[in-house]
Design an enzyme around this catalytic site. Structure first.
Site, PDB file in Angstrom:
ATOM      1  N   CYS A 399       5.447 -13.929   2.252  1.00 17.90           N
ATOM      2  CA  CYS A 399       6.441 -13.696   1.202  1.00 17.90           C
ATOM      3  C   CYS A 399       7.766 -13.235   1.826  1.00 17.90           C
ATOM      4  O   CYS A 399       8.433 -14.040   2.468  1.00 17.90           O
ATOM      5  CB  CYS A 399       5.878 -12.726   0.169  1.00 17.90           C
ATOM      6  SG  CYS A 399       6.671 -12.932  -1.430  1.00 17.90           S
ATOM      7  N   HIS A 526       0.952 -15.123  -1.494  1.00 18.97           N
ATOM      8  CA  HIS A 526       0.194 -14.000  -0.914  1.00 18.97           C
ATOM      9  C   HIS A 526      -1.268 -14.405  -0.746  1.00 18.97           C
ATOM     10  O   HIS A 526      -2.097 -14.111  -1.617  1.00 18.97           O
ATOM     11  CB  HIS A 526       0.262 -12.781  -1.837  1.00 18.97           C
ATOM     12  CG  HIS A 526       1.602 -12.137  -1.883  1.00 18.97           C
ATOM     13  ND1 HIS A 526       1.965 -11.128  -1.021  1.00 18.97           N
ATOM     14  CD2 HIS A 526       2.666 -12.366  -2.674  1.00 18.97           C
ATOM     15  CE1 HIS A 526       3.203 -10.748  -1.298  1.00 18.97           C
ATOM     16  NE2 HIS A 526       3.652 -11.478  -2.296  1.00 18.97           N
ATOM     17  N   GLU A 528      -3.508 -13.164   0.935  1.00 22.55           N
ATOM     18  CA  GLU A 528      -4.432 -12.031   1.094  1.00 22.55           C
ATOM     19  C   GLU A 528      -5.177 -11.694  -0.196  1.00 22.55           C
ATOM     20  O   GLU A 528      -6.277 -11.163  -0.157  1.00 22.55           O
ATOM     21  CB  GLU A 528      -3.702 -10.782   1.617  1.00 22.55           C
ATOM     22  CG  GLU A 528      -2.616 -10.199   0.721  1.00 22.55           C
ATOM     23  CD  GLU A 528      -1.253 -10.828   0.933  1.00 22.55           C
ATOM     24  OE1 GLU A 528      -1.187 -11.918   1.533  1.00 22.55           O
ATOM     25  OE2 GLU A 528      -0.249 -10.247   0.482  1.00 22.55           O
TER      26      GLU A 528
HETATM   27  N1  GLN Z   1      11.576  -9.364  -2.267  1.00 26.56           N
HETATM   28  C1  GLN Z   1      11.203 -10.741  -2.136  1.00 26.56           C
HETATM   29  C2  GLN Z   1      11.324 -11.506  -3.439  1.00 26.56           C
HETATM   30  O1  GLN Z   1      11.392 -10.937  -4.483  1.00 26.56           O
HETATM   31  C3  GLN Z   1       9.815 -10.865  -1.579  1.00 26.56           C
HETATM   32  C4  GLN Z   1       8.773 -10.369  -2.510  1.00 26.56           C
HETATM   33  C5  GLN Z   1       7.465 -10.133  -1.834  1.00 26.56           C
HETATM   34  O2  GLN Z   1       7.407 -10.083  -0.606  1.00 26.56           O
HETATM   35  N2  GLN Z   1       6.414  -9.939  -2.588  1.00 26.56           N
HETATM   36  O3  GLN Z   1      11.316 -12.717  -3.421  1.00 26.56           O
END
Ligand code: GLN
Length: 586
Positions: A399, A526, A528
């Site tokens: 992310c 994600h 995970e």
């Molecule tokens: N802050 C980034 C976004 O909003 C990444 C978010 C995250 O890593 N969950 O896209």
């Protein structure tokens, strides 16, 4: 439907969630279909707005629910996919009742905690418990309900009262209560003390709930005399007192519960359709626990993040790494590095922390930059990514980690010094990572891309594609607002940073891979959150395989584990099965 309520006594944070998940695991291993509901008596509607320092990581479900990290335990232990309504909060219950009141559903009567709130709780539990969570059509047979907090908390009272009524509503043979308590052992006299447990059981009974089992948490196994004392003062048989001492390996918890007769007790108490022979049921868990405790070969991974002071902030990332390490028979040595410590010449620079942080990073065989929000520490993360890219150290960016990898590449390989994310610099000269809200028809307010989304592989020759079992597309959970600017990807692909996974319209960039690097991978989702002990998440497995020098062999073997790493004689292939093999594009 059989309901098992798990309550907590004395203090929170003694592993009630793990015990509740383990109870579910044992029953699942007996062939029963199990679901879980977690109750958080706080007033927040959900965990979406929590800082990770409040309650640890925010766990994301397939349906986009942002929930307490305990739901992650249930998903991992039971290998199920829960829904946002499997997490009940006081906020959700009140919101539901108040909206009914506004709608006029109470026909002018006074709306009260008893019976309206307590009825709403019971109905929510009954409705939600019937929703299948294992991908099958039939409803579950068992619902494990964990009540957060401890008995006596003001916020928990309506829930306790709801379950007091509930036991009569669903009948005795369909409801039981398991109380998880603490048996402390103060160093002053070294004795195991039962008084806190006596008091919390007394409080529970005074509210009309009677524990069928008391699970005592202690630092070392508790003595028989202590067990007998608890039995006597808490008005239960000694067999109804179960002890779970501190264990290095949580996979042992279901085994320890089973050894102490949990299956027999629940079978008799709830009249469960379980055969007599249950000794081999937890075979895989035993194998996993044995392997976990006997791992020899270490693998050193650096997690470069912002919330490194509290381990709970990265629970799922840690678990995903651990599942992968266990699968390939390595011992995970995870080093947490606070990314700000890697930054040089910043205002509060502490040279000792700076050197320690870099020393750790230098030792790492693999680098992971997890998700996150806000600009703090991002420079340090970019430096860690640079280090991994240039030194050819396996890297996984998740992310925010992927977004920063693209920014690092732009700044250092494409001469775009001003490339940035509009999250940190709204007027960035080169807006490389931009706000791309996803407006769904059912929720125009939603500005986050949340929950499961499809990623299509654009090329055959992608490491992740192979690791996922050579499937055309995958579905993983997302939680982000910003994304790589799709108009800029050509510059990157010319220099071998490839956007190998995109949404089906080719508008959203979901996976990057750098050619000529052992493993330089970024994912916008994600992975995970969907890793399981028996099914490690492919991007994490790839990182561990690359970090231990096993990735190429693994891929040449057709993404199969070596016979010595398999968990059993080959009859059980679950560790090497690609998770998406049965999906086809229609
Ligand atoms: N802050 C980034 C976004 O909003 C990444 C978010 C995250 O890593 N969950 O896209």
């Amino acid at each position: 439907m059989k309901y098992i309520l798990v309550t907590g006594g004395v203090i929170s944070g003694i592993g009630k969630g793990i015990i509740a998940s383990s109870i579910g695991t044992i029953l699942k291993s007996c062939g029963l279909r199990v679901t879980a509901i977690k109750i958080d008596p706080y007033i927040n509607i959900d965990a979406g707005t929590f800082s990770p320092y409040e309650h640890g990581e925010v766990f994301v479900l397939n349906d986009g629910g942002e929930v307490d990290l305990d739901l992650g335990n249930y998903e991992r232990f039971l290998d199920i996919n829960l829904f946002k309504d499997n997490n009940i909060t006081t906020g959700k219950i009140y919101q539901h009742v108040i909206s009914k009141e506004r709608h006029g559903d109470f026909l002018g009567r006074t709306v009260q905690v008893v019976p309206h709130i307590t009825d709403a709780i019971q109905e929510w539990v009954m409705t939600q418990s019937l929703i299948p969570v294992d991908g099958q059509k039939e409803p579950p047979q068992i619902c494990v309900i964990e009540l957060g907090g401890t008995i006596g908390d003001i916020e928990g009272m309506p829930f306790v009262e709801a379950f007091r009524q509930f036991q009569f509503r669903v009948k005795r043979e369909n409801f039981c209560c398991i109380h998880v308590s603490l048996v402390p052992q103060p160093i002053m006299n070294g004795e195991q003390k039962t008084k806190p447990t006596q008091n919390s059981v007394r409080a529970l009974r005074s509210m009309g709930l009677f524990p069928d089992l008391i699970v005592c948490r202690s630092s070392i196994p508790i003595e028989m005399a202590v067990k007998e004392k608890i039995s006597m003062f808490c008005h239960v048989n000694p067999e109804q007192v179960i002890c779970i001492h501190d264990l290095a390996c949580t996979y042992r918890v279901p085994l320890l519960l089973e050894e102490q007769g949990l299956i027999n007790h629940l079978r008799d108490r709830l009249d469960l359709p379980i055969g007599e022979s249950s000794s081999n049921l937890l075979f895989k868990w035993k194998k996993m626990a044995d392997r976990y405790e006997n791992q020899q070969k270490p693998c050193c991974i650096a997690l470069v993040g912002k919330y490194t002071k509290l381990r709970d902030c990265y629970t799922s990332v840690f678990k995903a790494l651990e599942h992968s390490a266990l699968t390939i028979n390595y011992k995970l040595n995870l080093m947490y590095i606070n990314s700000s410590d890697l930054e040089q010449n910043t205002e509060n620079q502490d040279p000792i922390k700076f050197h320690e942080a870099w020393q750790k990073l230098c030792k790492a065989e693999g680098v992971l930059v997890p998700g996150g929000f806000g600009m703090d520490g991002t420079l340090g993360k970019i430096q860690a990514i640079s280090w991994a890219r240039k030194r050819k150290i396996p890297f996984l960016g998740v992310c925010l980690g992927m977004q920063l990898a693209v920014i690092e590449f732009a700044r250092n390989c494409l001469d775009m010094k001003d490339a940035n994310s509009t999250e940190f610099e709204p007027d960035a000269r080169i807006p490389l990572v931009i706000d791309m809200p996803e407006h769904k028809s059912d929720d125009m307010r939603g500005t986050m891309r949340l929950g499961i989304r499809r990623t299509v592989f654009k090329v055959e020759n992608s490491i992740l594609r192979k690791l996922y079992g050579n499937v055309p597309f995958i579905e993983e959970r997302h939680r982000h607002r910003y994304e790589v600017n799709p108009n800029m990807i050509n510059h990157f692909e010319k220099k071998d940073l490839n956007f190998v996974g995109q949404d089906d319209k080719g508008e959203r960039m979901d996976i990057i891979e750098l050619a000529n690097h052992p493993y330089f991978v970024g994912v916008q989702f994600h992975p995970e959150f969907s890793s399981r002990p028996m099914k490690p998440s492919p991007p994490y497995l790839g990182l561990l395989l690359a970090a231990t020098g096993n990735l190429n062999n693994y891929i040449h073997r057709g993404c199969k584990l070596s016979p010595s790493d398999r968990f059993s004689d080959g009859s059980d292939d679950s560790f090497s099965e690609p998770r998406f093999s049965d999906l086809e594009i229609n």
